[in-house]
Design a protein around this motif. Structure first.
Motif, mmCIF file in Angstrom:
data_model
loop_
_atom_site.group_PDB
_atom_site.id
_atom_site.type_symbol
_atom_site.label_atom_id
_atom_site.label_comp_id
_atom_site.label_asym_id
_atom_site.label_seq_id
_atom_site.Cartn_x
_atom_site.Cartn_y
_atom_site.Cartn_z
ATOM 1 N N ILE A 138 0.847 -1.207 0.000
ATOM 2 C CA ILE A 138 0.000 0.000 0.000
ATOM 3 C C ILE A 138 0.882 1.257 0.000
ATOM 4 C CG2 ILE A 138 -1.650 1.332 1.397
ATOM 5 C CD1 ILE A 138 -2.802 -1.414 2.367
ATOM 6 N N ASP A 139 1.909 1.245 0.862
ATOM 7 C CA ASP A 139 2.808 2.407 0.950
ATOM 8 C C ASP A 139 3.563 2.619 -0.363
ATOM 9 O OD1 ASP A 139 1.945 2.630 3.542
ATOM 10 O OD2 ASP A 139 3.781 1.835 4.454
ATOM 11 N N ALA A 140 3.980 1.506 -0.977
ATOM 12 C CA ALA A 140 4.734 1.596 -2.241
ATOM 13 C C ALA A 140 3.853 2.173 -3.354
ATOM 14 C CB ALA A 140 5.246 0.222 -2.635
ATOM 15 N N GLN A 141 2.566 1.895 -3.244
ATOM 16 C CA GLN A 141 1.617 2.450 -4.216
ATOM 17 C C GLN A 141 1.501 3.964 -4.012
ATOM 18 O OE1 GLN A 141 -1.721 -0.590 -4.666
ATOM 19 N NE2 GLN A 141 -2.785 1.356 -4.429
ATOM 20 N N GLY A 159 4.815 5.859 -5.040
ATOM 21 C CA GLY A 159 5.234 5.767 -6.442
ATOM 22 C C GLY A 159 6.196 4.632 -6.786
ATOM 23 N N VAL A 160 6.525 3.786 -5.810
ATOM 24 C CA VAL A 160 7.376 2.625 -6.126
ATOM 25 C C VAL A 160 6.573 1.651 -6.998
ATOM 26 C CG1 VAL A 160 8.550 0.613 -5.112
ATOM 27 C CG2 VAL A 160 8.864 2.879 -4.105
ATOM 28 N N ILE A 161 5.274 1.522 -6.670
ATOM 29 C CA ILE A 161 4.380 0.733 -7.535
ATOM 30 C C ILE A 161 3.578 1.723 -8.370
ATOM 31 C CG2 ILE A 161 2.435 -0.883 -7.633
ATOM 32 C CD1 ILE A 161 3.438 -2.127 -5.031
ATOM 33 N N ARG A 162 3.847 1.720 -9.672
ATOM 34 C CA ARG A 162 3.179 2.661 -10.572
ATOM 35 C C ARG A 162 2.258 1.955 -11.569
ATOM 36 N NH1 ARG A 162 6.897 4.801 -13.967
ATOM 37 N NH2 ARG A 162 8.359 3.164 -13.368
ATOM 38 N N HIS A 163 2.571 0.677 -11.813
ATOM 39 C CA HIS A 163 1.830 -0.039 -12.861
ATOM 40 C C HIS A 163 0.789 -1.010 -12.319
ATOM 41 C CE1 HIS A 163 5.501 1.329 -14.943
ATOM 42 N NE2 HIS A 163 4.649 1.534 -15.933
ATOM 43 N N GLY A 164 0.631 -1.039 -10.992
ATOM 44 C CA GLY A 164 -0.333 -1.953 -10.391
ATOM 45 C C GLY A 164 -1.134 -1.246 -9.318
ATOM 46 N N GLU A 165 -2.301 -1.819 -8.999
ATOM 47 C CA GLU A 165 -3.138 -1.226 -7.957
ATOM 48 C C GLU A 165 -3.834 -2.347 -7.200
ATOM 49 O OE1 GLU A 165 -6.394 2.341 -7.549
ATOM 50 O OE2 GLU A 165 -6.039 1.446 -9.498
ATOM 51 N N VAL A 166 -3.784 -2.292 -5.874
ATOM 52 C CA VAL A 166 -4.468 -3.318 -5.070
ATOM 53 C C VAL A 166 -5.964 -3.036 -5.124
ATOM 54 C CG1 VAL A 166 -4.674 -4.452 -2.830
ATOM 55 C CG2 VAL A 166 -2.450 -3.560 -3.561
ATOM 56 N N ARG A 167 -6.706 -3.990 -5.672
ATOM 57 C CA ARG A 167 -8.154 -3.807 -5.849
ATOM 58 C C ARG A 167 -8.964 -4.667 -4.893
ATOM 59 N NH1 ARG A 167 -8.844 -0.545 -10.623
ATOM 60 N NH2 ARG A 167 -11.039 -0.879 -10.216
ATOM 61 N N LEU A 168 -8.293 -5.609 -4.215
ATOM 62 C CA LEU A 168 -9.030 -6.525 -3.339
ATOM 63 C C LEU A 168 -8.061 -7.149 -2.335
ATOM 64 C CD1 LEU A 168 -11.685 -8.190 -2.837
ATOM 65 C CD2 LEU A 168 -10.839 -9.828 -4.525
ATOM 66 N N VAL A 169 -8.520 -7.247 -1.082
ATOM 67 C CA VAL A 169 -7.755 -7.979 -0.054
ATOM 68 C C VAL A 169 -8.658 -9.092 0.467
ATOM 69 C CG1 VAL A 169 -6.733 -7.833 2.266
ATOM 70 C CG2 VAL A 169 -6.226 -6.067 0.578
ATOM 71 N N LEU A 192 8.984 -7.433 -2.034
ATOM 72 C CA LEU A 192 7.605 -7.756 -2.412
ATOM 73 C C LEU A 192 6.991 -6.625 -3.255
ATOM 74 C CD1 LEU A 192 5.405 -9.881 -2.447
ATOM 75 C CD2 LEU A 192 4.520 -8.930 -0.318
ATOM 76 N N PRO A 193 7.054 -5.363 -2.781
ATOM 77 C CA PRO A 193 6.556 -4.280 -3.641
ATOM 78 C C PRO A 193 7.315 -4.210 -4.976
ATOM 79 C CG PRO A 193 6.831 -3.488 -1.390
ATOM 80 C CD PRO A 193 7.441 -4.870 -1.434
ATOM 81 N N ALA A 194 8.613 -4.463 -4.940
ATOM 82 C CA ALA A 194 9.410 -4.408 -6.188
ATOM 83 C C ALA A 194 8.922 -5.470 -7.173
ATOM 84 C CB ALA A 194 10.893 -4.606 -5.885
ATOM 85 N N ALA A 195 8.598 -6.652 -6.668
ATOM 86 C CA ALA A 195 8.104 -7.721 -7.549
ATOM 87 C C ALA A 195 6.714 -7.371 -8.082
ATOM 88 C CB ALA A 195 8.068 -9.047 -6.796
ATOM 89 N N VAL A 196 5.883 -6.777 -7.236
ATOM 90 C CA VAL A 196 4.539 -6.376 -7.680
ATOM 91 C C VAL A 196 4.664 -5.364 -8.823
ATOM 92 C CG1 VAL A 196 2.419 -5.144 -7.010
ATOM 93 C CG2 VAL A 196 3.385 -6.891 -5.492
ATOM 94 N N GLU A 197 5.561 -4.399 -8.662
ATOM 95 C CA GLU A 197 5.754 -3.396 -9.717
ATOM 96 C C GLU A 197 6.289 -4.039 -11.002
ATOM 97 O OE1 GLU A 197 4.897 -0.599 -10.633
ATOM 98 O OE2 GLU A 197 6.374 -0.052 -12.147
#
Ligand code: GRF
Length: 203
Positions: free
Chosen positions: A23-26, A29-39, A189-194
């Motif tokens: 969430i923080d990476a989102q 700006g560390v995660i720019r190409h993905g968005e958490v839509r569901l937990v 983990l955030p790096a892999a998500v991105e």
């Protein structure tokens, strides 16, 4: 039409510090190409659910004891993932077994973070503090964390990212667990998500 963000779901069971890192990476700006839509949680009292709600992310709780068995448990999770058109599934401290039926249905779409350098201290029985206890008992001087794809073999899917962390002489399992989280898990983990999200939207 090409999407501008990959749709990410995070599956949790506990405190959710890895979810928080995503969430923080989102946010930063560390995660720019993905968005958490569901937990999705398999425990009603998982603090991760509170973290998700605080971030305005839709949540779902699926309790195995309220399902007829493994099949129905997985079916409920899969239905939610499909309803939300999820592209990437992140297991972040998700303490439930997923069958080959499930992992095969979402091949190379599920990732997990494990608190050791796989193939050390991984597989059945290696979870939580046990991983760090085993590392200290062996006397390793370096441990770390791994993000890997999830298949039917526990911690057996292809490795995506790893980061090493030093072990110090007077470490306790708790101290080591926290250092591995701070220095490795919450970063890779955030790096892999991105990385995977960027790949998904380029497809
Ligand atoms: C982490 O150590 C992760 O590696 C493991 O379970 C723990 C989850 O912690 N799979 P949290 O719920 O993300 O705080």
């Amino acid at each position: 039409m090409r999407k501008n963000k990959a749709r990410v779901a995070v599956l949790v069971s506990g405190g959710g510090t890895n979810l928080q890192a995503i969430i923080d990476a989102q946010k930063n700006g560390v995660i720019r190409h993905g968005e958490v839509r569901l937990v999705i949680a398999n425990k009603a009292d998982a603090y991760a659910l509170t973290r998700a709600r605080n971030a305005g992310i839709p949540t779902l709780t699926v309790l195995k004891k309220e399902c007829g068995g493994q099949r129905e448990f997985e079916e409920k999770i899969a239905a939610a993932l499909e309803m939300h058109q999820i592209d990437l599934i992140v297991l972040a401290g998700f303490m439930a077994i997923l069958s080959k039926d499930f992992t095969g249905r979402f091949e190379r779409k599920i990732i997990n973070v494990h608190p050791s350098l796989i193939p050390s201290f991984c597989g059945a029985g290696f979870y939580g503090l046990r991983v760090h206890e085993a590392a200290l008992a062996k006397g390793v001087k370096v441990t770390g964390a791994t993000v890997h794809f999830v298949n039917e073999i526990p911690d057996g899917g292809e490795i995506i990212l790893q980061k090493a962390v030093k072990v110090y002489p007077h470490d306790t399992p708790q101290k080591l667990q926290l250092r591995v989280m701070k220095q490795a898990e919450w970063k890779i983990l955030p790096a892999a998500v991105e990385m995977l999200s960027a790949k998904i939207i380029a497809e």
